[in-house]
Design a protein around this motif. Structure first.
Motif, PDB file in Angstrom:
ATOM      1  N   GLY A   1      -1.414  -2.103  -1.056  1.00 20.20           N
ATOM      2  CA  GLY A   1      -2.666  -1.439  -1.363  1.00 20.20           C
ATOM      3  C   GLY A   1      -3.849  -2.377  -1.273  1.00 20.20           C
ATOM      4  N   TYR A   2      -3.664  -3.608  -1.727  1.00 21.42           N
ATOM      5  CA  TYR A   2      -4.781  -4.546  -1.675  1.00 21.42           C
ATOM      6  C   TYR A   2      -5.155  -4.856  -0.234  1.00 21.42           C
ATOM      7  CZ  TYR A   2      -8.062  -8.086  -3.002  1.00 21.42           C
ATOM      8  OH  TYR A   2      -9.240  -8.780  -3.154  1.00 21.42           O
ATOM      9  N   ALA A   3      -4.173  -5.070   0.595  1.00 21.75           N
ATOM     10  CA  ALA A   3      -4.456  -5.352   2.004  1.00 21.75           C
ATOM     11  C   ALA A   3      -5.228  -4.211   2.652  1.00 21.75           C
ATOM     12  CB  ALA A   3      -3.146  -5.604   2.753  1.00 21.75           C
ATOM     13  N   ARG A   4      -4.910  -2.976   2.288  1.00 20.81           N
ATOM     14  CA  ARG A   4      -5.611  -1.819   2.859  1.00 20.81           C
ATOM     15  C   ARG A   4      -7.053  -1.733   2.392  1.00 20.81           C
ATOM     16  NH1 ARG A   4      -0.726   0.935   1.583  1.00 20.81           N
ATOM     17  NH2 ARG A   4      -1.733   1.887  -0.228  1.00 20.81           N
TER      18      ARG A   4
ATOM     19  N   GLY B   1      -4.326 -13.028  -9.645  1.00 26.05           N
ATOM     20  CA  GLY B   1      -4.854 -12.606  -8.359  1.00 26.05           C
ATOM     21  C   GLY B   1      -3.778 -12.517  -7.296  1.00 26.05           C
ATOM     22  N   GLU B   2      -2.926 -13.517  -7.243  1.00 25.14           N
ATOM     23  CA  GLU B   2      -1.893 -13.535  -6.214  1.00 25.14           C
ATOM     24  C   GLU B   2      -0.949 -12.348  -6.336  1.00 25.14           C
ATOM     25  OE1 GLU B   2      -1.590 -15.459  -3.580  1.00 25.14           O
ATOM     26  OE2 GLU B   2      -3.442 -16.493  -4.093  1.00 25.14           O
TER      27      GLU B   2
ATOM     28  N   VAL C   1     -14.178   0.342  -5.218  1.00 28.05           N
ATOM     29  CA  VAL C   1     -13.844   1.729  -4.905  1.00 28.05           C
ATOM     30  C   VAL C   1     -12.781   1.794  -3.812  1.00 28.05           C
ATOM     31  CG1 VAL C   1     -14.739   3.907  -4.010  1.00 28.05           C
ATOM     32  CG2 VAL C   1     -16.087   2.592  -5.648  1.00 28.05           C
ATOM     33  N   ARG C   2     -12.893   0.946  -2.822  1.00 30.84           N
ATOM     34  CA  ARG C   2     -11.878   0.938  -1.761  1.00 30.84           C
ATOM     35  C   ARG C   2     -10.501   0.577  -2.309  1.00 30.84           C
ATOM     36  NH1 ARG C   2     -13.528  -3.144   1.084  1.00 30.84           N
ATOM     37  NH2 ARG C   2     -15.771  -3.282   0.805  1.00 30.84           N
TER      38      ARG C   2
ATOM     39  N   LEU D   1     -11.867  -3.934 -10.305  1.00 25.23           N
ATOM     40  CA  LEU D   1     -13.103  -4.710 -10.338  1.00 25.23           C
ATOM     41  C   LEU D   1     -12.820  -6.203 -10.452  1.00 25.23           C
ATOM     42  CD1 LEU D   1     -16.152  -5.103 -10.552  1.00 25.23           C
ATOM     43  CD2 LEU D   1     -15.982  -4.533 -12.982  1.00 25.23           C
ATOM     44  N   VAL D   2     -11.850  -6.569 -11.285  1.00 21.36           N
ATOM     45  CA  VAL D   2     -11.571  -7.988 -11.514  1.00 21.36           C
ATOM     46  C   VAL D   2     -11.025  -8.654 -10.265  1.00 21.36           C
ATOM     47  CG1 VAL D   2     -10.163  -9.612 -12.841  1.00 21.36           C
ATOM     48  CG2 VAL D   2     -11.169  -7.634 -13.986  1.00 21.36           C
ATOM     49  N   THR D   3     -10.083  -8.014  -9.583  1.00 23.23           N
ATOM     50  CA  THR D   3      -9.425  -8.636  -8.445  1.00 23.23           C
ATOM     51  C   THR D   3     -10.384  -8.969  -7.308  1.00 23.23           C
ATOM     52  OG1 THR D   3      -7.523  -7.262  -9.036  1.00 23.23           O
ATOM     53  CG2 THR D   3      -7.362  -8.546  -7.017  1.00 23.23           C
TER      54      THR D   3
END
Length: 208
Positions: free
Chosen positions: A193-196, A185-186, A25-26, A159-161
């Motif tokens: 966005g992923y870092a946040r 993944g990389e 969700v994040r 969900l996968v990441t």
């Protein structure tokens, strides 16, 4: 912004510090660029306000004004419709159904193995082997498109990441055969966005 209780911000997310469904969700919220109050909760000791809001005391729980949502898939699809840009589901019904079905299979097949590994004990090694085999059997899905079954990032990737992020901490090495999954993944890990989307506890998983 982490809060200990609900604040005046319209949108609030009750979340565990390190949980795949909460991370899911994040990541949706981060992809949408939505501001919200993050209320970190110990799942073993839910606060009274969460107990009052959610009859199941489960995480994640999303509060948007007078609306409370606590099924993860419902939360994610609500956010995608509530904040439509960028869209995180394809337009056509067939592609949407495929992504939803893939998400259901991940929840039923992968996440229980993650839980067994994290519990440790005699079931952990067998669960680690099964999860590795399941990931490698899904290689065609990772090869089918730039993202998971879709040319653009979707709710399925959210969900996968988080699962792929946790592989080192779970003691799973996919080897050369799993390179398409690692490359996938990389691509997402290095996005803003992923870092946040990461908590401090989740950031630390890659240092293990």
């Amino acid at each position: 912004m982490v809060q200990n209780a609900r604040s005046r911000t319209v949108l609030a997310l009750y979340s565990a510090a390190d949980d795949i469904q909460c991370h899911r969700v994040r990541l949706v919220l981060a992809a949408k660029g939505v501001s919200y109050d993050l209320i970190q909760v110990d799942p073993a000791k839910p606060p009274q306000d969460l107990i009052d809001l959610n009859p199941y005391n489960t995480l994640p729980t999303l509060v948007d004004r007078d609306l409370t949502l606590y099924d993860t898939a419902v939360v994610c699809e609500y956010l995608d419709e509530r904040y439509p840009h960028p869209p995180l589901m394809p337009i056509d019904p067939l592609s949407r159904a495929r992504l939803r079905l893939a998400t259901v299979r991940i929840e039923r097949d992968w996440l229980p193995e993650v839980a067994h590994i994290r519990e440790g004990g005699r079931l952990a090694d067998a669960a680690r082997k099964r999860l590795r085999e399941q990931l490698l059997s899904a290689l065609p899905l990772f090869k089918a498109s730039r993202f998971f079954l879709n040319p653009e990032m979707s709710l399925a990737d959210c969900l996968v990441t988080p699962v792929v992020w946790r592989l080192p901490s779970l003691g799973i090495d996919l080897g050369r055969e799993g390179k398409p999954i690692i490359d996938y993944g990389e691509r997402l890990f290095h996005s803003q966005g992923y870092a946040r989307s990461l908590t401090a506890e989740e950031k630390a998983l890659r240092a293990i």
